[in-house]
Design an enzyme around this catalytic site. Structure first.
Site, PDB file in Angstrom:
ATOM      1  N   THR A  70       0.830  -1.089  -0.097  1.00  0.00           N
ATOM      2  CA  THR A  70       0.068  -0.104   0.028  1.00  0.00           C
ATOM      3  C   THR A  70       0.819   1.293  -0.097  1.00  0.00           C
ATOM      4  O   THR A  70       2.189   1.034   0.079  1.00  0.00           O
ATOM      5  CB  THR A  70      -0.962   0.068   1.073  1.00  0.00           C
ATOM      6  OG1 THR A  70      -0.081   0.292   2.592  1.00  0.00           O
ATOM      7  CG2 THR A  70      -1.880  -1.224   1.307  1.00  0.00           C
ATOM      8  N   ILE A  74       7.131  -2.289   7.116  1.00  0.00           N
ATOM      9  CA  ILE A  74       7.240  -0.830   7.005  1.00  0.00           C
ATOM     10  C   ILE A  74       7.870  -0.296   5.931  1.00  0.00           C
ATOM     11  O   ILE A  74       9.162  -0.474   5.775  1.00  0.00           O
ATOM     12  CB  ILE A  74       7.962  -0.236   8.332  1.00  0.00           C
ATOM     13  CG1 ILE A  74       7.302  -0.791   9.587  1.00  0.00           C
ATOM     14  CG2 ILE A  74       7.519   1.282   8.205  1.00  0.00           C
ATOM     15  CD1 ILE A  74       5.825  -0.779   9.669  1.00  0.00           C
ATOM     16  N   LYS A  75       7.027   0.371   5.121  1.00  0.00           N
ATOM     17  CA  LYS A  75       7.726   1.106   3.885  1.00  0.00           C
ATOM     18  C   LYS A  75       8.157   2.462   4.144  1.00  0.00           C
ATOM     19  O   LYS A  75       7.618   3.386   4.733  1.00  0.00           O
ATOM     20  CB  LYS A  75       6.570   1.378   2.919  1.00  0.00           C
ATOM     21  CG  LYS A  75       6.491   0.625   1.482  1.00  0.00           C
ATOM     22  CD  LYS A  75       5.321   0.756   0.804  1.00  0.00           C
ATOM     23  CE  LYS A  75       5.551   0.614  -0.688  1.00  0.00           C
ATOM     24  NZ  LYS A  75       4.371   0.777  -1.333  1.00  0.00           N
ATOM     25  N   VAL A  76       9.512   2.693   3.540  1.00  0.00           N
ATOM     26  CA  VAL A  76      10.388   3.889   3.991  1.00  0.00           C
ATOM     27  C   VAL A  76      10.765   4.498   2.619  1.00  0.00           C
ATOM     28  O   VAL A  76      11.307   3.771   1.729  1.00  0.00           O
ATOM     29  CB  VAL A  76      11.451   3.389   4.908  1.00  0.00           C
ATOM     30  CG1 VAL A  76      12.333   4.952   4.967  1.00  0.00           C
ATOM     31  CG2 VAL A  76      11.276   2.912   6.249  1.00  0.00           C
ATOM     32  N   LEU A 109       3.314  -1.196   4.867  1.00  0.00           N
ATOM     33  CA  LEU A 109       2.572   0.139   5.146  1.00  0.00           C
ATOM     34  C   LEU A 109       3.540   1.361   5.232  1.00  0.00           C
ATOM     35  O   LEU A 109       4.585   1.188   5.738  1.00  0.00           O
ATOM     36  CB  LEU A 109       1.868  -0.183   6.763  1.00  0.00           C
ATOM     37  CG  LEU A 109       1.694  -1.259   7.119  1.00  0.00           C
ATOM     38  CD1 LEU A 109       1.253  -1.324   8.740  1.00  0.00           C
ATOM     39  CD2 LEU A 109       0.317  -1.744   6.538  1.00  0.00           C
TER      40      LEU A 109
END
Ligand code: E4P
Length: 310
Positions: A64, A125-127, A98
């Site tokens: 997402t 966790i998307k960074v 996310l």
């Protein structure tokens, strides 16, 4: 033009060392023929798109981003978190990426903990790897790499996003990213629309002509690919191929997610390039088994089969 090359021995060896995607249960005689297949993720935050794909058994995860959450109807951070929680629950134990919305390192780490708590077992966790200097209030250009590293230190799985060249992918992996996401479709779109083939070498595969770095220098570099006449519209798949080769050569285990996929042709190309994961919008996934000749064949088989129904 994109050409089909053999996967290198290093790439095949890397693939075999990766997690088995289609396991064969104990006691089953027919082993699964695609144990080391690449994983397919759905690139959407819309639960009504995810559910049928999950039920059909054709996705192994979800990615997402803020744009997809907005498209899914989220109008506040709380609504975004509700949607993400529902996706994490539906997909459990499969991974769901996310994306952080904060841009200051300490706040990003705090937000990563908050997002992880929504689904401790399957949240990723998307960074954003780069791009921070382009914000209204510019940040340290190393923000993404610092945060990826801090999250690795905390045993939090990450997906390094917004990757447009292979060095970004390398630095993200070096910082500890679990996954890296080259945006092959956006790069191909950009190159197709904006690159200027008449410019001399220096007009690189990845350079953006009117973009300057912090010192005011123009980002112009060359690559063998463009210097030798590589087709600009194939830049996206070329990027995935480069990253796969670098990771295989250095035994880097960050998984490569071919992202921002636009059509089934690009899917074929990144499969040939050896991508570990393909994240695909639901509408593109909906077309993968379609072909006009399949339709034609189905109609003729169905017509001929009618004779057996009496
Ligand atoms: C990847 O994780 C991103 O969500 C996505 O692929 C972005 O693609 P887009 O270029 O279609 O926005």
């Amino acid at each position: 033009m994109f050409t089909i090359n053999d996967l290198s021995a290093a790439l095949i060896q890397r693939r075999r060392a990766m997690e088995i995607i289609n396991a064969t249960p104990d006691g089953k005689k027919l082993t699964h023929p695609a144990a080391h297949a690449p994983r397919i993720f759905a690139d959407t935050a819309t639960i009504d798109e995810i559910r049928p794909l999950k039920e059909a058994g054709i996705i192994n995860g979800v990615t997402t981003n803020p744009t997809l959450l907005k498209k899914a109807g989220a109008k506040s951070w709380n609504e975004a978190k509700e949607i993400l929680t529902a996706i994490l629950k539906l997909m459990h134990p499969l991974p769901v990426s996310l994306e952080l919305t904060k841009t200051e390192p300490d706040e990003m780490v705090k937000q990563a903990e908050e997002l992880r708590a929504l689904g401790p077992e399957n949240s990723i966790i998307k960074v954003a790897t780069g791009g921070y200097q382009a914000l209204e209030t510019p940040c340290d250009p190393f923000t993404g790499l610092k945060v990826l590293h801090k999250l690795w230190e905390r045993d939090i799985k990450t997906n390094a996003t917004l990757i447009f060249n292979s060095t970004q992918a390398f630095w993200a992996a070096n910082a500890g990213a679990t996954y890296v996401s080259p945006f092959m479709g956006r790069l191909a779109d950009y190159m197709y629309k904006n690159d200027q083939p008449e410019l001399p070498p220096g007009n690189s595969l990845y350079s953006i002509i009117d973009h300057k770095n912090a010192k005011g220098d123009q980002f112009v570099s060359n690559t063998e690919y463009v210097a030798s006449g590589g087709a600009r519209k194939d830049a996206g798949v070329r990027l995935v191929r480069e990253i796969m080769a670098i990771f295989a050569n250095y035994d880097i285990h960050s998984e490569v997610i071919a992202a921002s996929v636009r059509n089934p042709v690009q899917l074929t190309e990144v499969l040939l390039a050896g991508a570990d994961i393909l994240t695909v919008p639901a509408d593109v996934l909906g077309t993968v088994s379609e072909h006009p000749l399949s339709d034609k064949g189905m109609v003729s088989f169905d017509t001929d089969a009618k004779v057996f129904s009496t």
